[in-house]
Scaffold this active site. Structure first.
Site, PDB file in Angstrom:
ATOM      1  N   GLY A 109       0.789  -1.241   0.000  1.00  0.00           N
ATOM      2  CA  GLY A 109       0.000   0.000   0.000  1.00  0.00           C
ATOM      3  C   GLY A 109       0.816   1.284   0.000  1.00  0.00           C
ATOM      4  N   ASN A 124       1.429   3.052  -2.636  1.00  0.00           N
ATOM      5  CA  ASN A 124       0.681   3.997  -3.485  1.00  0.00           C
ATOM      6  C   ASN A 124      -0.517   4.556  -2.732  1.00  0.00           C
ATOM      7  OD1 ASN A 124       1.739   4.225  -6.415  1.00  0.00           O
ATOM      8  ND2 ASN A 124       1.988   2.062  -5.892  1.00  0.00           N
ATOM      9  N   MET A 174      -4.534  -7.172  -7.024  1.00  0.00           N
ATOM     10  CA  MET A 174      -3.970  -8.271  -7.811  1.00  0.00           C
ATOM     11  C   MET A 174      -5.006  -9.116  -8.555  1.00  0.00           C
ATOM     12  SD  MET A 174      -0.819  -7.726  -7.752  1.00  0.00           S
ATOM     13  CE  MET A 174      -0.100  -9.213  -8.438  1.00  0.00           C
ATOM     14  N   HIS A 175      -6.219  -8.602  -8.698  1.00  0.00           N
ATOM     15  CA  HIS A 175      -7.208  -9.306  -9.513  1.00  0.00           C
ATOM     16  C   HIS A 175      -7.514  -8.473 -10.752  1.00  0.00           C
ATOM     17  CE1 HIS A 175      -7.961 -12.291  -6.586  1.00  0.00           C
ATOM     18  NE2 HIS A 175      -8.757 -11.600  -5.796  1.00  0.00           N
ATOM     19  N   ASN A 202      -5.734   2.442 -13.159  1.00  0.00           N
ATOM     20  CA  ASN A 202      -4.732   1.463 -12.720  1.00  0.00           C
ATOM     21  C   ASN A 202      -3.351   2.054 -12.944  1.00  0.00           C
ATOM     22  OD1 ASN A 202      -3.686  -1.143 -11.919  1.00  0.00           O
ATOM     23  ND2 ASN A 202      -3.174  -1.476 -14.080  1.00  0.00           N
ATOM     24  N   HIS A 249       0.700   1.040 -13.648  1.00  0.00           N
ATOM     25  CA  HIS A 249       1.558  -0.058 -14.101  1.00  0.00           C
ATOM     26  C   HIS A 249       3.003   0.433 -14.026  1.00  0.00           C
ATOM     27  CE1 HIS A 249       3.038  -3.449 -16.277  1.00  0.00           C
ATOM     28  NE2 HIS A 249       3.415  -2.734 -17.312  1.00  0.00           N
ATOM     29  N   ASP A 273      -3.207  -4.259 -17.843  1.00  0.00           N
ATOM     30  CA  ASP A 273      -2.297  -3.120 -17.984  1.00  0.00           C
ATOM     31  C   ASP A 273      -2.390  -2.453 -19.355  1.00  0.00           C
ATOM     32  OD1 ASP A 273      -1.398  -3.481 -15.346  1.00  0.00           O
ATOM     33  OD2 ASP A 273       0.039  -5.000 -15.978  1.00  0.00           O
ATOM     34  N   GLU A 286       6.034   6.282  -9.238  1.00  0.00           N
ATOM     35  CA  GLU A 286       4.618   5.887  -9.169  1.00  0.00           C
ATOM     36  C   GLU A 286       3.844   6.789  -8.219  1.00  0.00           C
ATOM     37  OE1 GLU A 286       3.554   1.386  -9.739  1.00  0.00           O
ATOM     38  OE2 GLU A 286       4.834   1.589  -7.984  1.00  0.00           O
TER      39      GLU A 286
HETATM   40  C1  GRF Z   1       2.958  -1.123  -7.616  1.00  0.00           C
HETATM   41  O1  GRF Z   1       4.249  -1.278  -8.148  1.00  0.00           O
HETATM   42  C2  GRF Z   1       1.939  -1.078  -8.716  1.00  0.00           C
HETATM   43  O2  GRF Z   1       2.383  -0.467  -9.867  1.00  0.00           O
HETATM   44  C3  GRF Z   1       1.685  -2.539  -8.976  1.00  0.00           C
HETATM   45  O3  GRF Z   1       1.683  -3.123  -7.694  1.00  0.00           O
HETATM   46  C4  GRF Z   1       2.532  -2.375  -6.839  1.00  0.00           C
HETATM   47  C5  GRF Z   1       1.758  -2.027  -5.596  1.00  0.00           C
HETATM   48  O4  GRF Z   1       2.584  -1.488  -4.592  1.00  0.00           O
HETATM   49  N1  GRF Z   1       0.462  -2.702  -9.740  1.00  0.00           N
HETATM   50  P1  GRF Z   1       1.962  -0.857  -3.281  1.00  0.00           P
HETATM   51  O5  GRF Z   1       1.060  -1.898  -2.636  1.00  0.00           O
HETATM   52  O6  GRF Z   1       1.211   0.390  -3.669  1.00  0.00           O
HETATM   53  O7  GRF Z   1       3.142  -0.551  -2.401  1.00  0.00           O
END
Ligand code: GRF
Length: 202
Positions: free
Chosen positions: A12, A14, A95-96, A112, A114, A155, A184
């Protein structure tokens, strides 16, 4: 007020960047109304709770065990979110793959992130694969993109924001991962502001 629902599965970071941007006023007039995880142990859930954000744990396994379809899982996810104010759904390490059973409720309003440039390394382990491609002399840099999620493609979708991330000869994989994640966190906040039609306050 603008409201976000954030879907997570992992650490988490992000989500944390988005929480911080909401709380600091960098993303003005914006709140996270709910965080959903498909994994109970996702640290992202702790991050949300620490900030007083509603959380939902929505596991797929009971559906699988009962032979209930993925469509039903996604429709139930949408139904749960419909009881919260939600302008944008933010996939932040979810992850789904979201099926149309979910997406039909939030058409044009799902984002999303990527950790690679558009069209590059779709699916998991994108940073590792970019690092290997760099080592093999196939790419000179990598990047990050945020895109809308119109369908079940992985993606892919209309690109909202992207940025290049350099790779240096002396980089370890961990160096590159840290640089991509930092990119990100900045890009996601920027993309969310853009989609909401608001200006970032630095
Ligand atoms: C990120 O690198 C995102 O791009 C990918 O999964 C990762 C999630 O990281 N889809 P976090 O849980 O936000 O640390």
């Amino acid at each position: 007020m603008n409201y976000l629902a954030v879907l997570v599965s992992g650490s988490g970071t992000n989500l944390q960047a988005i929480i911080d941007a909401c709380e600091s006023g960098k993303l003005p007039e914006t709140k996270i109304s709910v965080v959903v995880s498909n994994r109970k142990a996702a640290y992202a859930l702790e991050r949300a709770k620490k900030h007083g954000i509603h959380t939902i744990y929505h596991p797929l396994l009971p559906y699988r065990k009962a032979g209930v379809s993925r469509q039903q899982y996604d429709a139930d996810l949408a139904r749960m979110l419909l009881s919260y104010p939600v302008d944008l759904v933010i996939m932040a390490g979810w992850m789904h793959i979201l099926s149309m059973a979910f997406l039909r409720y939030y058409s044009g309003r799902v984002l999303n992130i990527h950790p690679a440039l558009p069209g590059m390394f779709p699916g998991t382990h994108a940073i590792e694969r970019a690092y290997a491609a760099f080592r093999a002399g196939q790419i000179e840099h990598t990047g990050v993109m945020v895109h809308r999620v119109p369908d079940e493609g992985v993606d892919v979708g209309p690109v909202v924001a992207q940025c290049v991330v350099p790779i240096y000869a002396q980089d370890s994989l961990e160096d590159l991962e840290a640089r991509v994640h930092a990119a990100e966190h900045e890009l996601y906040v920027k993309a969310i502001a853009q989609e909401l039609g608001i200006h970032i306050v630095e």
